[in-house]
Write a protein that holds these residues in place. Structure first.
Motif, PDB file in Angstrom:
ATOM      1  N   GLY A 137       0.351  47.701 -14.615  1.00  0.00           N
ATOM      2  CA  GLY A 137       0.828  47.125 -13.377  1.00  0.00           C
ATOM      3  C   GLY A 137       1.518  46.025 -13.597  1.00  0.00           C
ATOM      4  O   GLY A 137       2.493  45.782 -12.698  1.00  0.00           O
ATOM      5  N   VAL A 138       1.356  44.876 -14.303  1.00  0.00           N
ATOM      6  CA  VAL A 138       1.902  43.764 -14.557  1.00  0.00           C
ATOM      7  C   VAL A 138       3.194  44.058 -14.970  1.00  0.00           C
ATOM      8  O   VAL A 138       4.195  43.413 -14.656  1.00  0.00           O
ATOM      9  N   SER A 139       3.435  45.051 -15.841  1.00  0.00           N
ATOM     10  CA  SER A 139       4.905  45.303 -16.344  1.00  0.00           C
ATOM     11  C   SER A 139       5.758  45.846 -15.350  1.00  0.00           C
ATOM     12  O   SER A 139       7.090  45.511 -15.294  1.00  0.00           O
ATOM     13  N   VAL A 140       5.201  46.574 -14.440  1.00  0.00           N
ATOM     14  CA  VAL A 140       5.923  47.470 -13.353  1.00  0.00           C
ATOM     15  C   VAL A 140       6.289  45.940 -12.430  1.00  0.00           C
ATOM     16  O   VAL A 140       7.399  45.959 -12.034  1.00  0.00           O
ATOM     17  N   VAL A 141       5.503  45.170 -12.191  1.00  0.00           N
ATOM     18  CA  VAL A 141       5.652  44.044 -11.181  1.00  0.00           C
ATOM     19  C   VAL A 141       6.707  43.124 -11.936  1.00  0.00           C
ATOM     20  O   VAL A 141       7.717  42.549 -11.197  1.00  0.00           O
ATOM     21  N   VAL A 142       6.467  43.082 -13.303  1.00  0.00           N
ATOM     22  CA  VAL A 142       7.484  42.189 -13.943  1.00  0.00           C
ATOM     23  C   VAL A 142       8.758  42.649 -13.724  1.00  0.00           C
ATOM     24  O   VAL A 142      10.131  41.912 -13.367  1.00  0.00           O
ATOM     25  N   GLY A 143       9.088  43.933 -13.865  1.00  0.00           N
ATOM     26  CA  GLY A 143      10.303  44.660 -13.729  1.00  0.00           C
ATOM     27  C   GLY A 143      10.997  44.291 -12.234  1.00  0.00           C
ATOM     28  O   GLY A 143      12.011  44.149 -12.089  1.00  0.00           O
ATOM     29  N   VAL A 144      10.115  44.550 -11.400  1.00  0.00           N
ATOM     30  CA  VAL A 144      10.574  44.210  -9.988  1.00  0.00           C
ATOM     31  C   VAL A 144      10.954  42.775  -9.715  1.00  0.00           C
ATOM     32  O   VAL A 144      12.138  42.524  -9.625  1.00  0.00           O
ATOM     33  N   PHE A 145      10.104  42.032 -10.323  1.00  0.00           N
ATOM     34  CA  PHE A 145      10.102  40.575 -10.050  1.00  0.00           C
ATOM     35  C   PHE A 145      11.465  39.973 -10.789  1.00  0.00           C
ATOM     36  O   PHE A 145      12.190  39.294 -10.209  1.00  0.00           O
ATOM     37  N   PHE A 146      11.539  40.494 -12.126  1.00  0.00           N
ATOM     38  CA  PHE A 146      12.773  39.966 -12.681  1.00  0.00           C
ATOM     39  C   PHE A 146      13.979  40.743 -12.638  1.00  0.00           C
ATOM     40  O   PHE A 146      14.956  40.356 -13.115  1.00  0.00           O
ATOM     41  N   GLY A 147      13.893  41.889 -11.814  1.00  0.00           N
ATOM     42  CA  GLY A 147      15.029  42.600 -11.779  1.00  0.00           C
ATOM     43  C   GLY A 147      15.705  42.350 -10.350  1.00  0.00           C
ATOM     44  O   GLY A 147      16.771  42.670 -10.204  1.00  0.00           O
ATOM     45  N   VAL A 148      15.032  41.701  -9.383  1.00  0.00           N
ATOM     46  CA  VAL A 148      15.463  41.364  -8.134  1.00  0.00           C
ATOM     47  C   VAL A 148      16.500  40.395  -8.326  1.00  0.00           C
ATOM     48  O   VAL A 148      17.695  40.951  -7.511  1.00  0.00           O
ATOM     49  N   ALA A 149      16.719  39.564  -8.855  1.00  0.00           N
ATOM     50  CA  ALA A 149      17.786  38.475  -8.963  1.00  0.00           C
ATOM     51  C   ALA A 149      18.858  39.304  -9.407  1.00  0.00           C
ATOM     52  O   ALA A 149      20.012  39.218  -8.647  1.00  0.00           O
ATOM     53  N   PRO A 150      18.866  40.018 -10.490  1.00  0.00           N
ATOM     54  CA  PRO A 150      20.366  40.569 -11.037  1.00  0.00           C
ATOM     55  C   PRO A 150      20.671  41.601 -10.034  1.00  0.00           C
ATOM     56  O   PRO A 150      21.914  41.632  -9.780  1.00  0.00           O
ATOM     57  N   ALA A 151      19.587  42.306  -9.621  1.00  0.00           N
ATOM     58  CA  ALA A 151      20.010  43.329  -8.493  1.00  0.00           C
ATOM     59  C   ALA A 151      20.700  42.852  -7.464  1.00  0.00           C
ATOM     60  O   ALA A 151      21.759  43.456  -6.734  1.00  0.00           O
ATOM     61  N   ARG A 152      20.036  42.081  -6.882  1.00  0.00           N
ATOM     62  CA  ARG A 152      20.720  41.257  -5.674  1.00  0.00           C
ATOM     63  C   ARG A 152      22.128  40.956  -5.922  1.00  0.00           C
ATOM     64  O   ARG A 152      22.928  40.836  -5.173  1.00  0.00           O
ATOM     65  N   ARG A 153      22.385  40.076  -6.971  1.00  0.00           N
ATOM     66  CA  ARG A 153      23.776  39.643  -7.264  1.00  0.00           C
ATOM     67  C   ARG A 153      24.650  40.592  -7.498  1.00  0.00           C
ATOM     68  O   ARG A 153      25.768  40.710  -6.813  1.00  0.00           O
ATOM     69  N   ALA A 154      24.299  42.062  -8.064  1.00  0.00           N
ATOM     70  CA  ALA A 154      24.872  43.218  -8.193  1.00  0.00           C
ATOM     71  C   ALA A 154      25.158  43.714  -6.572  1.00  0.00           C
ATOM     72  O   ALA A 154      26.361  43.890  -6.264  1.00  0.00           O
ATOM     73  N   GLY A 155      24.160  43.314  -5.612  1.00  0.00           N
ATOM     74  CA  GLY A 155      24.491  44.246  -4.327  1.00  0.00           C
ATOM     75  C   GLY A 155      25.210  43.546  -3.571  1.00  0.00           C
ATOM     76  O   GLY A 155      26.204  44.056  -2.937  1.00  0.00           O
ATOM     77  N   ARG A 156      25.293  42.040  -3.803  1.00  0.00           N
ATOM     78  CA  ARG A 156      26.349  41.262  -3.177  1.00  0.00           C
ATOM     79  C   ARG A 156      27.745  41.136  -3.489  1.00  0.00           C
ATOM     80  O   ARG A 156      28.334  40.413  -2.841  1.00  0.00           O
ATOM     81  N   LEU A 157      28.102  41.639  -4.700  1.00  0.00           N
ATOM     82  CA  LEU A 157      29.425  41.346  -5.229  1.00  0.00           C
ATOM     83  C   LEU A 157      30.614  41.809  -4.166  1.00  0.00           C
ATOM     84  O   LEU A 157      30.127  42.820  -3.630  1.00  0.00           O
ATOM     85  N   ASP A 158      31.408  41.043  -4.179  1.00  0.00           N
ATOM     86  CA  ASP A 158      32.554  41.422  -2.922  1.00  0.00           C
ATOM     87  C   ASP A 158      33.488  42.576  -3.800  1.00  0.00           C
ATOM     88  O   ASP A 158      33.733  42.446  -4.901  1.00  0.00           O
ATOM     89  N   PRO A 159      33.703  43.697  -3.187  1.00  0.00           N
ATOM     90  CA  PRO A 159      34.174  44.777  -3.890  1.00  0.00           C
ATOM     91  C   PRO A 159      35.705  44.523  -4.358  1.00  0.00           C
ATOM     92  O   PRO A 159      35.941  45.099  -5.375  1.00  0.00           O
ATOM     93  N   VAL A 160      36.162  43.937  -3.734  1.00  0.00           N
ATOM     94  CA  VAL A 160      37.752  43.194  -3.937  1.00  0.00           C
ATOM     95  C   VAL A 160      37.747  42.653  -5.210  1.00  0.00           C
ATOM     96  O   VAL A 160      38.504  42.867  -6.393  1.00  0.00           O
ATOM     97  N   VAL A 161      36.878  41.854  -5.426  1.00  0.00           N
ATOM     98  CA  VAL A 161      36.591  40.568  -6.526  1.00  0.00           C
ATOM     99  C   VAL A 161      36.490  41.630  -7.656  1.00  0.00           C
ATOM    100  O   VAL A 161      36.727  41.360  -8.804  1.00  0.00           O
ATOM    101  N   ALA A 162      35.250  42.409  -7.467  1.00  0.00           N
ATOM    102  CA  ALA A 162      34.548  43.338  -8.541  1.00  0.00           C
ATOM    103  C   ALA A 162      35.573  44.036  -9.022  1.00  0.00           C
ATOM    104  O   ALA A 162      35.768  44.409 -10.390  1.00  0.00           O
ATOM    105  N   LEU A 163      36.405  44.754  -8.168  1.00  0.00           N
ATOM    106  CA  LEU A 163      37.402  45.837  -8.739  1.00  0.00           C
ATOM    107  C   LEU A 163      38.386  45.078  -9.482  1.00  0.00           C
ATOM    108  O   LEU A 163      39.036  45.721 -10.460  1.00  0.00           O
ATOM    109  N   ARG A 164      38.746  43.884  -9.432  1.00  0.00           N
ATOM    110  CA  ARG A 164      39.802  43.221 -10.124  1.00  0.00           C
ATOM    111  C   ARG A 164      39.237  42.619 -11.333  1.00  0.00           C
ATOM    112  O   ARG A 164      40.235  42.709 -12.226  1.00  0.00           O
ATOM    113  N   SER A 165      38.069  42.369 -11.489  1.00  0.00           N
ATOM    114  CA  SER A 165      37.488  42.078 -12.660  1.00  0.00           C
ATOM    115  C   SER A 165      37.747  42.713 -14.029  1.00  0.00           C
ATOM    116  O   SER A 165      37.978  43.995 -13.944  1.00  0.00           O
TER     117      SER A 165
END
Lengths: 226, 386
Positions: free
Chosen positions: B357-385
């Protein structure tokens, strides 16, 4: 029905505190089934215009209607759905997923439309056949030539039956022969399927193959030749 | 799709999972060892026999040295009257002595006691008989041997009826106990029981070391213990006496070992957390590396939540797979420890479920920050990178 309808479109950026006006008031209408080229030197604002038309970006001011819908009324999620249904993208550097087969690359837009896997693959196969790559379904991008990769990208742009295909320097990374082939493919799609094509390029010899040339310079439309 | 992304970067995924694997298996193994130790000790305590109250002089705690006994046989008789059931009270006087049979010699624990041993303790006989009341009354030199003593001195012979010498005095063997094993390092199979009266003369003492009482049921243990202690305090005002019950021992030791298990689990949990930080780190790198892919997906119609979901699923998949491997390793490791070492290990379901249970929660907890960053990327900026 019009694909794009823009009035007084501007877009400015803040770059290190300095405001840069990339577009300074563009009025433009592109109808269904048109084949238009947006042409201009680098820094002219043609890429910015394409990003706005492709709903990847939002105008600073002015009105943009895509397929009759005012994009300023849509939130990010609705905008993503609009892109998915209305617009197919073709990029200069293909932008295929490297370790994914041609078939799954082409099927990708349908993933975000919630289409079931079997149907996705059937449609992707159809689209790949239409661009003459029926024999390359399971190949990965690294196993294909640049021309073939761009044709995969075109199949991907078409798989969702868009109203418009936006092609950003589609021949920029290809040699003359492959570039020619890709242009021929775009022309044929336009003629046979009635898909509107908006081509962004800085090469006049590519632009002349479109039926209409929209010249952009310093953030404004300089000339519009049909 | 997420599985594919992990397969593509096999080495990196494996290294990332390693942190989670180590954390989860550490939790499972350490908790198994803690629980195993607790079970083993509780078994030993239960092995003493149920419903037993040990009455000893002085205050029982783990810091103080044992108090010199002031109890004698008259006090035992007094306790018998207080308890009301004389048969349920037995006594012990102990000393380490050497015992000889012919050329065989063994160092044994001489326990001077009485005929009530079988009433109070769970101490079945293998051969012969227990001590009797007349043995005590007439100070007979008879002995009942623990099974190990019998084996050492007599080998395969039946010792009943034979002679043995304890501290230079001849005794006759009248019985042999069944093997009962050790309790708290007290080798009860190395005991030799002789009549308490005989023992006092042999050792030259009037004292007894302790009194054991068999209560009629678990519900009367505490009240009976208190009654006996109160009676002894009334007899010897100003002195202290203690009644130790099995439940008390179990409770105290259970609490200590439970804490130990908790501490072990917490330490292992920290490594699990560190594993989670590793997952977060790798996911951030992955988001950066795949910025262009994110831009493309957005251009093709991926919504913010699609991209967020994709990266979150990857993170959770990493920790879930890591967790499953960790459980397998932890269970395997515990079984190996149990089989190959004297350390007892008892696998508990709660530790497995918790670690997973803790390992799954750890995945969610520590995965959220990177995943949110990914989700919020501006497509124009992302495509140019690049």
């Amino acid at each position: 029905m019009t694909a794009f309808e823009a009035a007084g479109l501007t877009r400015s950026y803040q770059l290190e505190g300095v405001t840069v006006d990339a577009l300074r008031g563009v009025d433009l209408t592109i109808g269904d089934g048109e084949f238009a080229a947006i042409i201009g030197p680098s820094g002219s604002g043609k890429s910015t215009l394409m990003h706005l038309l492709g709903c990847l970006d939002r105008p600073t001011s002015g009105v943009l209607k895509v397929g009759g819908v005012d994009v300023s009324t849509l939130d990010d999620t609705q905008l993503a759905e609009l892109r998915n249904r209305m617009i197919g993208f073709v990029f200069q550097s293909f932008h295929l997923l490297a370790r994914t087969s041609a078939l799954d690359n082409v099927a990708l837009p349908l993933v975000y439309r919630g289409v079931a896997k079997a149907e996705r693959r059937a449609k992707a196969r159809e689209a790949l056949t239409a661009v003459g790559l029926a024999h390359r379904l399971d190949h990965r991008p690294s196993q294909m030539s640049g021309g073939e990769q761009q044709r995969v990208a075109i199949a991907r742009a078409l798989v969702g039956d868009p109203q418009v295909v936006l092609a950003d320097e589609p021949t920029g990374n290809l040699d003359t022969r492959n570039g020619d082939e890709v242009m021929g493919l775009l022309e044929r799609l336009n003629a046979d399927q009635g898909v509107a094509i908006v081509l962004v390029t800085h090469e006049p010899e590519v632009a002349v193959r479109a039926r209409r040339q929209i010249h952009v310079r310093d953030g404004l439309i300089e000339r519009d030749v049909a | 799709m997420a599985l594919e992304a992990l397969r593509v970067n096999r080495l990196r995924s494996a290294l990332t999972m390693l942190g989670v694997i180590i954390g989860v298996s550490a939790v499972v193994i350490l908790v198994a060892i803690g629980t195993g130790a607790k079970d083993a000790i509780e078994d030993e305590i239960s092995g003493l026999g149920s419903n037993i109250i040990l009455v000893v002089p002085g205050q029982l705690n783990f810091q103080a040295a044992p108090t010199q006994s002031r109890l004698d046989l008259a006090d035992v008789a007094y306790v018998r009257r207080v308890v009301g059931d004389p048969g349920q009270v037995t006594v012990s006087v102990q000393s380490g002595e050497s015992m000889r049979v012919g050329r065989n010699e063994a160092f044994v624990t001489i326990v001077g006691t009485d005929e009530n041993i079988p009433n109070v303790f769970d101490r079945p006989l293998k051969r012969g008989r227990y001590l009797t009341e007349s043995d005590i009354d007439t100070r007979r030199r008879v002995a009942v041997l623990g099974s190990e003593v019998s084996g050492q001195l007599f080998g395969d012979l039946d010792p009943v009826g034979r002679q043995a010498t304890i501290a230079g005095v001849r005794f006759r063997v009248v019985g042999v106990y069944d093997k009962v094993g050790a309790t708290f390092g007290v080798a009860r199979d190395r005991e030799v029981h002789i009549p308490v009266t005989t023992a006092q003369r042999l050792l030259g003492v009037q004292r007894v070391n302790g009194i054991a009482i068999g209560a009629s049921g678990p519900d009367v243990i505490d009240s009976l213990g208190k009654k006996v202690v109160d009676a002894l305090v009334a007899r010897y005002p100003g002195e202290k006496f203690s009644a130790v019950t099995q439940t008390q021992l179990l409770g105290t030791i259970g609490t200590v070992l439970g804490m130990l298990t908790g501490v072990l689990a917490a330490i292992a949990g920290i490594s699990l957390l560190v594993g989670g930080v590793g997952v977060s780190n790798i996911m951030l790198v992955s988001v950066r590396e795949r910025t262009k892919e994110i831009g493309l997906r957005k251009a093709l119609g991926a919504r913010q939540r699609d991209v967020l979901g994709q990266f979150l699923i990857e993170a959770v998949l990493l920790t879930t797979i890591g967790g499953l491997i960790g459980i397998a390793l932890g269970v395997g490791g515990s079984l190996l420890i149990e089989a190959l070492s004297p350390v007892p290990a008892s696998i508990t379901l709660w530790s497995i479920l918790l670690a997973f249970g803790v390992s799954v929660v750890v995945g969610v907890f520590f995965g959220v920050a990177p995943a949110r960053r990914a989700g919020r990327l501006d497509p124009v900026v992302a495509l140019r990178s690049e």
